[in-house]
Design a protein around this motif. Structure first.
Motif, mmCIF file in Angstrom:
data_model
loop_
_atom_site.group_PDB
_atom_site.id
_atom_site.type_symbol
_atom_site.label_atom_id
_atom_site.label_comp_id
_atom_site.label_asym_id
_atom_site.label_seq_id
_atom_site.Cartn_x
_atom_site.Cartn_y
_atom_site.Cartn_z
ATOM 1 N N ALA A 84 -3.196 6.357 4.613
ATOM 2 C CA ALA A 84 -2.943 6.110 5.765
ATOM 3 C C ALA A 84 -2.899 4.502 5.978
ATOM 4 O O ALA A 84 -1.811 4.014 6.471
ATOM 5 C CB ALA A 84 -4.002 6.484 6.909
ATOM 6 N N ALA A 85 -3.585 3.777 5.331
ATOM 7 C CA ALA A 85 -3.652 2.121 5.496
ATOM 8 C C ALA A 85 -2.241 1.749 4.725
ATOM 9 O O ALA A 85 -1.407 0.866 5.284
ATOM 10 C CB ALA A 85 -4.836 1.422 4.815
ATOM 11 N N ALA A 86 -1.859 2.395 3.763
ATOM 12 C CA ALA A 86 -0.699 2.020 2.891
ATOM 13 C C ALA A 86 0.599 2.490 3.606
ATOM 14 O O ALA A 86 1.671 1.586 3.624
ATOM 15 C CB ALA A 86 -0.620 2.726 1.417
ATOM 16 N N ILE A 87 0.360 3.576 4.302
ATOM 17 C CA ILE A 87 1.648 3.801 5.186
ATOM 18 C C ILE A 87 1.832 2.894 6.444
ATOM 19 O O ILE A 87 2.858 2.359 6.891
ATOM 20 C CB ILE A 87 1.676 5.198 5.845
ATOM 21 N N ASP A 88 0.736 2.255 6.906
ATOM 22 C CA ASP A 88 0.468 1.135 8.273
ATOM 23 C C ASP A 88 1.409 0.051 7.640
ATOM 24 O O ASP A 88 1.987 -0.641 8.420
ATOM 25 C CB ASP A 88 -0.814 1.028 8.339
ATOM 26 N N TRP A 89 1.019 -0.420 6.295
ATOM 27 C CA TRP A 89 1.519 -1.672 5.863
ATOM 28 C C TRP A 89 3.171 -1.270 5.595
ATOM 29 O O TRP A 89 4.016 -2.117 5.868
ATOM 30 C CB TRP A 89 0.920 -2.065 4.475
ATOM 31 N N ALA A 90 3.656 -0.231 5.066
ATOM 32 C CA ALA A 90 4.797 0.184 5.031
ATOM 33 C C ALA A 90 5.791 0.174 6.323
ATOM 34 O O ALA A 90 6.711 -0.346 6.296
ATOM 35 C CB ALA A 90 5.064 1.574 4.443
ATOM 36 N N LYS A 91 4.989 0.433 7.181
ATOM 37 C CA LYS A 91 5.815 0.459 8.498
ATOM 38 C C LYS A 91 5.857 -0.983 9.231
ATOM 39 O O LYS A 91 6.756 -1.255 9.981
ATOM 40 C CB LYS A 91 4.545 1.096 9.607
#
Length: 110
Positions: A84-91
């Motif tokens: 979830a944190a990785a996806i947040d950074w990708a966004k």
């Protein structure tokens, strides 16, 4: 946990558009470093400079292995708590790109 963000973008972006977007890339780069999640990351030279190696035959050809309108243009490896944190950074990446988010596999050498 380490995650790789594989950055893909369109091949139709002009040099002027790319130059205009560079401040956003520099800001993102600084943000992941300031947050302490940056492990590695680089931009890649244009796809026209790529070589594809067929390992079984040793054949080397110019360019990518498939025709596509989007190509991998760079990557980040981030060390974050979870997917979830990785996806947040990708966004938070500049909007001209898409990111494939994949966990880095770690092998026990023992």
């Amino acid at each position: 946990m380490k995650y790789m963000l594989l950055l893909a973008g369109g091949t139709d972006q002009t040099e002027a558009e790319a130059a205009e977007e560079m401040p956003a890339w520099f800001a993102y780069d600084q943000a992941v470093k300031d947050a302490g999640v940056f492990v590695a990351g680089d931009a890649l030279f244009p796809v026209e400079t790529a070589k594809t190696v067929a390992v079984a035959t040793g054949t080397v050809t110019d360019g990518p292995f498939a025709e596509t309108k989007e190509v991998i243009g760079g990557y980040y490896v981030l060390d974050v708590e979870d997917e979830a944190a990785a996806i947040d950074w990708a966004k938070k990446l500049p909007p001209s790109t898409t990111a494939e988010v994949r966990q880095v596999m770690v092998f026990d050498e023992g």
